[in-house]
Structures are given as structure tokens and as C-alpha cells.
Write an enzyme that holds these catalytic residues in place. Structure first.
Site, PDB file in Angstrom:
ATOM      1  N   HIS A  36     -45.476  85.885  34.157  1.00  0.00           N
ATOM      2  CA  HIS A  36     -46.639  86.768  34.001  1.00  0.00           C
ATOM      3  C   HIS A  36     -46.554  87.872  35.059  1.00  0.00           C
ATOM      4  CE1 HIS A  36     -50.742  88.246  33.961  1.00  0.00           C
ATOM      5  NE2 HIS A  36     -50.832  87.725  32.733  1.00  0.00           N
ATOM      6  N   GLU A  66     -46.654  92.398  27.381  1.00  0.00           N
ATOM      7  CA  GLU A  66     -47.889  92.790  28.055  1.00  0.00           C
ATOM      8  C   GLU A  66     -47.603  94.006  28.939  1.00  0.00           C
ATOM      9  OE1 GLU A  66     -50.964  89.461  28.571  1.00  0.00           O
ATOM     10  OE2 GLU A  66     -49.527  89.167  30.155  1.00  0.00           O
TER      11      GLU A  66
END
Ligand code: PGA
Length: 235
Positions: free
Chosen positions: A89, A159
Site C-alpha cells: 500500500h 491506486e
């Protein structure tokens, strides 16, 4: 094929009462889905509170066990019924200095432990998206063909870092999202999902251009909003 919705609670909520309340608010909708697979990525210590839903860790270490104070190995996750883990992430990359090399080691360890990996990739503001993604895919997925689990157990989450709600939350246009989806597809044959300020108003921008699901941060912390999002994808 089933769409996938992942709730990324990040480091939230801060009390067990609030975590239970949030889970209670979404549980029914998350369990009874037909066309959607719902995963809850809660902080490690809140994961045991989640019954009957698919549980996802937000990180894991690359070693199974040993003298690594503070770390949690992938085999430990698998052993307590957690089948999914988010790796790479942008918050781990930016705030905890995780490199592509570390991410590669984590992915390999997780696949070897039998976990399905959600690998997050994406560019920072001002960076060339294709260049960053090319590098991340190449380095993060280096030598994974020798792992116990294969590409079916890998999901890519695109993302754009600048589109994450806590980074300003600029809305990524469907055109940019579609371009990048096409680019990733040239290099990766598995499931690709989108993340970055996803809520009920914009989720279809990404599903309509071909993403097979979403990774939801902020909106997954508001029970009603998340339930609506599940119902939206289901119907
Ligand atoms: P956001 O977070 O939905 O709040 O933008 C997504 C993520 O960081 O995974």
C-alpha cells in the site's frame, strides 16, 4: 465473474467498541452478497472480531518466524483463518519506507504461505504513471513464478496516490483509470481493481471501464455508506 470490494480500515477505529459497532453495521450486507466478494482489511487485532466474512490483513512480514520484534508472519495469518493480505500500500511505501525489494519478499512469502495477495501500485502526483507502474510490476513481482501459489492468487489494486482521500482525494478521471487498466493488462492477466476516494457517487466510473472491483478506505469506515456501496454493486 464476481466483483470484489475490499474495505481498508487502515489504522481505524481506535477502540474495540467502535470496531464492533462498525462491523455490526456492515455485517449483514457483507455476508449475504451474491455477485460480490467482500473482504474486510481491519487492523490485525480487530480481525478476530469479524465472523463469517472474508478477512484480509493490511500487511505481513517476509519471514515465517524468528527474531523480528513487532512483525507478523504470513503463515501466522493463514493459521488463524486469514486468507488475504494487502501488500505494498502506498502508505507502507511512503510512511514506512517499504521498497520494491521488500514488497517482493513479502509477496513471495505470502504466496508461499497460501495467502491471496492484493498488491497496491500507483504513481505519486507529478510522476509518470506508466513508468512507475512498469517498475513496480517488474520489481514487486520478480521471480514469483516459483511460489507455491500462482497468479490466480494475486490481485492488483491500482491506486493513484494523489487520488487517495487523505492525500487530497483528487478524483481520478475514468479516462486515466481506463488507460492505466489497459497498460496493466498488457503485463498482468489476473484481477485488477481500483482504489482512491471510491464512494457511491464515483464507483461506477471505475467498474464501467473494466475494473473488477474496488479498494475502499474512508467510505468503508461509515457503515451506511459502505452498505450502500455493496448494494450498488450487487444490484
Ligand atoms: P480512500 O483510501 O478510499 O480513503 O481514498 C483508499 C486506500 O488508501 O486504500
Amino acid at each position: 465473474m464476481k466483483k470484489i470490494i475490499i474495505a481498508n480500515w487502515k489504522c481505524n477505529p481506535s477502540t474495540i467498541q467502535e470496531a464492533k459497532k462498525l462491523y455490526k453495521g456492515i455485517k449483514k450486507a457483507a455476508i449475504k452478497t451474491k455477485k460480490t466478494e467482500v473482504l474486510i482489511a481491519a487492523p490485525f487485532i480487530w480481525l478476530p472480531l469479524l465472523k463469517n466474512v472474508k478477512k484480509c490483513a493490511q500487511n505481513c512480514f517476509w519471514e515465517e518466524k524468528g527474531p523480528y520484534t513487532g512483525e507478523i508472519g504470513p503463515k501466522m495469518l493463514k493459521d488463524v483463518g486469514i486468507d488475504y493480505v494487502i501488500i505494498g500500500h502506498s502508505e507502507r511505501r511512503d510512511k514506512f519506507n517499504e521498497t520494491d525489494e521488500m514488497i517482493n519478499k513479502k509477496i513471495k512469502a505470502a504466496l508461499n504461505a497460501g495467502l491471496t495477495v492484493i498488491l497496491c501500485i500507483g504513481e505519486n502526483k507529478g510522476e509518470n504513471a506508466q513508468e512507475v507502474i512498469r517498475r513496480q510490476l517488474k520489481e514487486d513481482l520478480k521471480d514469483i513464478e516459483n511460489c507455491k501459489l500462482k497468479i490466480e492468487n494475486l490481485i492488483i489494486a491500482y491506486e493513484p496516490v494523489w487520488a487517495i482521500s487523505t492525500n487530497g482525494g483528487e478524483i481520478c478521471s475514468p479516462e486515466h483509470a481506463k488507460d492505466i487498466l489497459g497498460f496493466i493488462k498488457q503485463k498482468f492477466v489476473g484481477k485488477i481493481i481500483y482504489g482512491g476516494s471510491v464512494n457511491n457517487e464515483i464507483i461506477n466510473n471505475y467498474l464501467n471501464v473494466g475494473y473488477e472491483g474496488v479498494l475502499v478506505g474512508g467510505a468503508s469506515l461509515i457503515a451506511d455508506e459502505f452498505v450502500n456501496l455493496i448494494n450498488n454493486v450487487e444490484n
